[in-house]
Design a protein around this motif. Structure first.
Motif, PDB file in Angstrom:
ATOM      1  N   LYS A 209      38.875  61.629  20.911  1.00 25.26           N
ATOM      2  CA  LYS A 209      38.529  62.504  22.193  1.00 25.26           C
ATOM      3  C   LYS A 209      37.238  61.516  22.597  1.00 25.26           C
ATOM      4  CE  LYS A 209      40.321  67.003  21.309  1.00 25.26           C
ATOM      5  NZ  LYS A 209      40.132  68.355  20.997  1.00 25.26           N
TER       6      LYS A 209
ATOM      7  N   ALA B 114      36.331  66.626  27.492  1.00 26.30           N
ATOM      8  CA  ALA B 114      36.731  65.297  26.650  1.00 26.30           C
ATOM      9  C   ALA B 114      38.405  65.272  26.704  1.00 26.30           C
ATOM     10  CB  ALA B 114      36.190  65.835  25.201  1.00 26.30           C
ATOM     11  N   SER B 115      38.625  63.827  26.819  1.00 21.03           N
ATOM     12  CA  SER B 115      39.927  63.516  27.008  1.00 21.03           C
ATOM     13  C   SER B 115      40.234  62.806  25.673  1.00 21.03           C
ATOM     14  CB  SER B 115      40.126  62.536  28.246  1.00 21.03           C
ATOM     15  OG  SER B 115      39.895  63.274  29.547  1.00 21.03           O
ATOM     16  N   LYS B 116      41.670  62.849  25.459  1.00 27.59           N
ATOM     17  CA  LYS B 116      42.092  62.241  24.106  1.00 27.59           C
ATOM     18  C   LYS B 116      42.767  61.086  24.618  1.00 27.59           C
ATOM     19  CE  LYS B 116      44.489  62.887  19.811  1.00 27.59           C
ATOM     20  NZ  LYS B 116      45.352  63.755  19.104  1.00 27.59           N
TER      21      LYS B 116
END
Length: 697
Positions: A34, A2-4
């Motif tokens: 996220k 997951a990317s924020k």
């Protein structure tokens, strides 16, 4: 992994139409926090931005790429705004991508929708390795393909819009009607609603302008007819400017039927353009150069037409001078003799033939009349013909042999069939002179006499019984009083003073009086004299000077002439006139003898009574004895004119009359039947005979 993401107050765009119109769409912000991200689209603007250095943008992109590459997710660079591309910037982006491993550059233009979808397709292919290596289309090739799609969609959409023929249509109504049409949907997807609406608005404006153009053309085409109606007199307008002619037209009675003056101008911005049933021309349209040109052409046409008429008459006179033109001679035999004539050169072939045809009709008619006259002169040729048989060939040859030496016979040489027909008709008329065989046709005297008697005697007898009845028991006298400088009104006032409620006692009998005084200055003198509601029994003509006496004499002559000419009533011609001399209180001894002498002379000339001023001194202009004498004269005239002492003749009496009068009148002679029979028809003793006897009185 997951990317924020941080997207503070970033809106999620639904479609291209939302740009700049955010308030018209649902405002949905991108979420923060996220998220599971499978790939990145790194956008670099390669256009010449305002107050921005490209090196700074590239440095920022490089730092961003370093961070994104750590996620091990596919990355594609989108070179945006390539429609306004700076080549140097694009080469730097490509150089930047070539230094990175597996970094693809897609040249895009959101404005023209070029390679936008390709960016996402290529990114999906990089995320799904089973799909193979993405195929990147060069910008120019993609642009050409996209523009072709747009051109095709635009063409289809414009054809769809052109089905709208009413320029009053609205975008809302039309878009709701077309929203499910595939051509409409495709254009909206490619170009957006705003362009679609603009295209529609342009079409509507074209429809309106086309409608206005047609209406203007109709008005300009109708203007010559209006000018012919209102400005047909060349002498009046030849030297007038267009502005001066407009002022003249506004004063014409028929102006409102040809033109309409609008409250608002110009006319093409008012609702008048939609009044297709109103053919009147807007007056403000006449201020245009086109209208002025039509006026100038109208004046020139009138000048040319005047010249054309003059030349036609001149050519007619030329033909009259050519002695050898004979009745029935073809135009082709004459044209060689007039080819050098000025008038002939000016007029058209059709005009020259029309003038020659008119000239031929005149000389043919004259030749036929002279031929007919010649036949009457040679009456001895027809004495021995058998009344009940057609003339023999030998007899006809003999007649032709005798007549052939006559110039009037030879004049109809080219009209031999017509000449033969006239001869046979003459033979038929000589032995059977009836209305049917009369050579004058409808101008036959018998026909004219019957028509006149049928019309005149019917009206005569209709009113006669009433007149006999009314005159026999007369108890009301209608008087017309004619004077000058107020004398007529003074006499009327004096008569009313001697009356009681308009009733006058005379010789033991009461008469109701209806007085109509008219002054010399009245413009309606003749029209007031004799109407359906007022028919005078007599006319009192009062005077007190030489001037007023002359006036009275002139008007009595005019009234009698009017009665004789128009015959508005058979008895108006018998209207009695009475000259009345008014007393002159200021200078009796000086002027009265002269007025009395000249008044009596005029009365003798007009054959009417003269009422003198009685002997003695009187304080007023009119004396009771004068009025009574004048009224007695009117009553005597009424009794004389209508023969009230004898009963009305009956039809039986008329049918038994022994007097027979034969009146001979030549058919075709220039004498009016009305004039010939006027001694009978004007007589109050004339009446119709028994039914069926159309020529008997």
């Amino acid at each position: 992994a997951a990317s924020k993401l941080q997207s503070a107050e970033k809106l999620m765009y639904i479609c291209t139409d939302q740009l700049g119109l955010e308030q018209d769409f649902e405002q949905k912000q991108m979420p923060e926090g996220k998220l599971n991200i499978d790939g990145f689209l790194l956008c670099i603007d390669v256009s010449q931005g305002c107050n921005r250095k490209f090196d700074d943008q590239l440095k920022f992109v490089n730092n961003l790429y370093i961070q994104l590459s750590k996620s091990k997710k596919p990355i594609i660079i989108a070179a945006t705004k390539c429609d306004e591309c700076v080549d140097h910037y694009l080469r730097e982006v490509q150089a930047f991508a070539s230094n990175k491993k597996n970094l693809v550059v897609v040249e895009t233009s959101a404005r023209f929708n070029v390679n936008v979808e390709t960016c996402f397709t290529a990114l999906v292919q990089m995320m799904d390795k089973t799909r193979g290596k993405p195929k990147i289309i060069p910008y120019l090739d993609a642009y050409k393909t996209q523009r072709q799609l747009v051109v095709t969609a635009t063409d289809k959409f414009e054809k769809l819009v052109q089905t709208v023929r009413d320029y009053h249509a609205t975008w809302k109504t039309v878009s709701n009607k077309l929203k499910n049409h595939p051509d409409y949907e495709e254009y909206i997807n490619l170009e957006g609603t705003k362009k679609a609406k603009n295209t529609f608005s342009k079409h509507i404006e074209q429809l309106k302008q086309e409608h206005i153009r047609k209406r203007k053309e109709e008005y300009i085409n109708a203007l010559p007819r209006a000018l012919n109606t209102l400005l047909s007199n060349l002498d009046e307008i030849e030297l007038l400017s267009w502005s001066e002619a407009l002022k003249v037209m506004e004063k014409r009675p028929d102006f409102q039927s040809c033109f309409v003056v609008l409250e608002k101008t110009p006319w093409d911005e008012t609702d008048h353009i939609d009044k297709v049933n109103d053919r009147r021309i807007p007056f403000d349209l006449l201020t245009t150069l086109e209208a002025e040109k039509v006026y100038q052409n109208h004046v020139q046409h009138l000048i040319s037409e005047k010249r054309r008429v003059e030349m036609k008459e001149k050519f007619k006179k030329t033909l009259e001078k050519i002695q050898f033109i004979s009745p029935g001679q073809p135009w082709e035999e004459v044209i060689c003799f007039v080819v050098e004539d000025e008038a002939f050169k000016y007029i058209t072939d059709a005009d020259s033939k029309e003038v020659y045809g008119r000239h031929q009709r005149e000389i043919v008619e004259k030749a036929k009349e002279e031929f007919q006259e010649m036949l009457f002169e040679h009456s001895e040729l027809f004495y021995d013909l058998d009344l009940n048989a057609t003339p023999s060939t030998d007899k006809m040859s003999e007649i032709h042999a005798v007549l052939s030496e006559e110039p009037r016979y030879k004049a109809l040489q080219k009209l031999a069939p017509d000449r033969e027909s006239l001869l046979l008709k003459h033979i038929g008329f000589v032995y059977h002179p009836t209305k049917e065989t009369c050579l004058s046709g409808q101008n036959c005297m018998d026909i004219k006499v019957e028509e006149l008697l049928a019309n005149s005697l019917l009206q005569l007898d209709h009113g006669r019984s009433n007149l006999y009845h009314d005159s026999a028991n007369i108890d009301k006298i209608n008087l017309f009083i004619l004077g000058k400088d107020g004398l007529a009104q003074e006499l009327a006032n004096e008569i009313r003073t001697q009356s009681t409620d308009d009733e006058y006692a005379l010789d033991g009998k009461i008469y109701e009086l209806d007085l109509r005084p008219v002054d010399a200055k009245s413009p309606y003198l003749l029209t007031q004299l004799w109407t359906s509601a007022f028919k005078p029994h007599g006319c009192f003509c009062v005077f007190n000077s030489i001037e007023s006496l002359n006036f009275v004499g002139e008007w009595i002559a005019k009234i009698r002439a009017e009665a004789s000419q128009i015959r508005r009533d058979k008895y108006m011609a018998n209207l009695s006139f009475t000259l009345i001399l008014a007393n002159q209180r200021d200078s009796v001894s000086k002027n009265l003898p002269i007025l009395r002498h000249q008044g009596q002379q005029l009365a003798n000339k007009l054959q009417c009574p003269f009422v003198d001023v009685p002997a003695g001194t009187y304080p007023r202009k009119f004396n009771e004895a004068q009025i009574k004498q004048a009224l007695r004269g009117v009553l005597e005239a009424v009794k004389h004119n209508f023969d009230v002492v004898s009963p009305v003749p009956t039809i039986k009496d008329l049918s038994e009359a022994d007097l027979r009068i034969v009146m001979c009148a030549m058919c075709g002679d220039p004498f009016s039947v009305d004039l010939i029979l006027s001694p009978f028809l004007d007589s109050h003793s004339c009446s119709a005979a028994q039914a069926g006897q159309n020529n008997s009185l």
